[in-house]
Design an enzyme around this catalytic site. Structure first.
Site, PDB file in Angstrom:
ATOM      1  N   THR A 178       0.823  -1.212   0.000  1.00  7.26           N
ATOM      2  CA  THR A 178       0.000   0.000   0.000  1.00  7.26           C
ATOM      3  C   THR A 178       0.851   1.253   0.000  1.00  7.26           C
ATOM      4  O   THR A 178       1.937   1.263   0.567  1.00  7.26           O
ATOM      5  CB  THR A 178      -0.891  -0.019   1.258  1.00  7.26           C
ATOM      6  N   VAL A 207     -12.862  -5.360   1.482  1.00  7.80           N
ATOM      7  CA  VAL A 207     -12.371  -3.989   1.616  1.00  7.80           C
ATOM      8  C   VAL A 207     -11.439  -3.928   2.830  1.00  7.80           C
ATOM      9  O   VAL A 207     -11.756  -4.475   3.885  1.00  7.80           O
ATOM     10  CB  VAL A 207     -13.546  -2.996   1.797  1.00  7.80           C
TER      11      VAL A 207
HETATM   12  N1  ASP Z   1      -3.616  -2.236   4.371  1.00  4.84           N
HETATM   13  C1  ASP Z   1      -3.823  -2.843   3.089  1.00  4.84           C
HETATM   14  C2  ASP Z   1      -5.039  -3.729   3.137  1.00  4.84           C
HETATM   15  O1  ASP Z   1      -5.211  -4.483   4.076  1.00  4.84           O
HETATM   16  C3  ASP Z   1      -2.673  -3.646   2.629  1.00  4.84           C
HETATM   17  C4  ASP Z   1      -1.355  -2.924   2.604  1.00  4.84           C
HETATM   18  O2  ASP Z   1      -1.053  -2.141   3.510  1.00  4.84           O
HETATM   19  O3  ASP Z   1      -0.588  -3.165   1.660  1.00  4.84           O
HETATM   20  O4  ASP Z   1      -5.774  -3.715   2.181  1.00  4.84           O
END
Ligand code: ASP
Length: 313
Positions: A178, A207
């Site tokens: 992310t 989500v």
């Molecule tokens: N936080 C994101 C999710 O769970 C994943 C990530 O941080 O790459 O969708």
């Protein structure tokens, strides 16, 4: 003296294996991180709004295949790509978010437009895309987002019957990719933005925290702006970004203590691996992670740039 301004970005936290990282890949990642933080900082230098700065920074990372957002997003169990994103502006607490969109090149821009042009905070799936196309966005084919690397990751996860992280030939496959940005502008506004493809082999329709205001993204003028990265199922339940803001608001903790307490505390003990970036109303920046690394960069109030990957740097 004018109001201080600063910016920080991340490209995901997790286990990043030094021994597997080629010099070429590392150079490419560092290049993108620097380009992103500079793009956001340029907006701040010219007196622009913190929200425009964080969107500009995130857009650079969405356009790179090196991160799990926009191009290069991970795949769902249906071999399609669904993306989540959110923004928040600290002035009036305005926020916008989208979830599970499949045909939007830069989800972060759509999150911003949900904030600016709709009466809502969170739009999902088809409804979010219809809103986008009515507002002049073009339809982007799934092929644009596809990378061989993400397809291989998905196959490896499917074989193991897992979701989220995989062990494979890439040095940062045990990492949540992310992307996010937080900024303080010359008017004293704080803003945060987060964008993701989610986690590999997720149930389609899932989500994560990156769409959830108070979990993945928060901004409050006079207090703090936060963007998180990690396993969303934990970050949502621990309301991570909002918890940092609440600790600072009520307990008067500083940005460093509040961020570390949240990331190294119960979140970690319950298995929530990941990290966050935070910036306070004086422009002080904190990077927190309970993992071995987090792709990150900042330009502080003195204009000093820093670009890092590993936790021990
Ligand atoms: N936080 C994101 C999710 O769970 C994943 C990530 O941080 O790459 O969708």
């Amino acid at each position: 003296m004018s109001q201080p301004f600063s910016i920080a970005i991340h490209g995901g936290a997790g286990t990043i294996l030094k021994q597997q990282m080629s010099a070429e890949l590392k150079a490419s990642i560092l290049h993108d991180l620097e380009a992103s933080v500079r793009a956001g900082h340029q907006v701040l230098i010219s007196g622009g709004d913190a929200l425009d700065a964080v969107v500009a920074a995130v857009k650079v990372l969405e356009d790179s295949p090196n991160f799990n957002a926009g191009k290069g997003s991970v795949m769902t169990n249906k071999e399609i790509i669904e993306m989540d994103a959110s923004v928040m502006h600290g002035k009036e607490g305005a926020a916008g978010a989208i979830a599970a969109v499949r045909h939007i090149k830069n989800p972060i821009e759509l999150a911003r437009d949900v904030m600016k042009k709709s009466n809502h905070v969170l739009l999902i799936g088809e409804g979010a895309e219809e809103f986008a196309f009515k507002n002049g966005y073009s339809y982007t084919e799934q092929d644009y987002f596809y990378t061989d690397r993400r397809y291989e990751q998905l196959q490896s996860m499917k074989e193991k019957g897992l979701f989220a992280l995989s062990e494979s030939k890439y040095p940062d496959d045990n990492k949540y990719g992310t992307v996010g940005a937080v900024a303080l502008d010359q008017q004293g506004n704080l803003a945060a933005a987060t964008s993701t493809g989610g986690v590999t082999n997720k149930q389609y329709g899932r989500v994560g925290d990156s769409s959830i205001i108070g979990a993945g993204t928060v901004a409050e003028n006079g207090n703090v702006a936060v963007s998180t990265t990690g396993m969303g199922e934990f970050f949502i339940r621990k309301m991570v970004a909002g918890d940092v803001a609440a600790r600072m608001r009520y307990l008067k903790e500083d940005v460093h203590i509040a961020s570390e307490t949240v990331i190294q505390g119960e979140l970690k003990s319950m298995g929530g691996e990941g990290g966050l970036i935070a910036i306070d109303s004086a422009g002080d920046i904190h990077f927190a992670m309970n993992s071995s690394g987090m792709y990150r960069a900042s330009i502080d109030v003195d204009g000093q740039i820093s670009v890092k990957i590993y936790a021990d740097e």
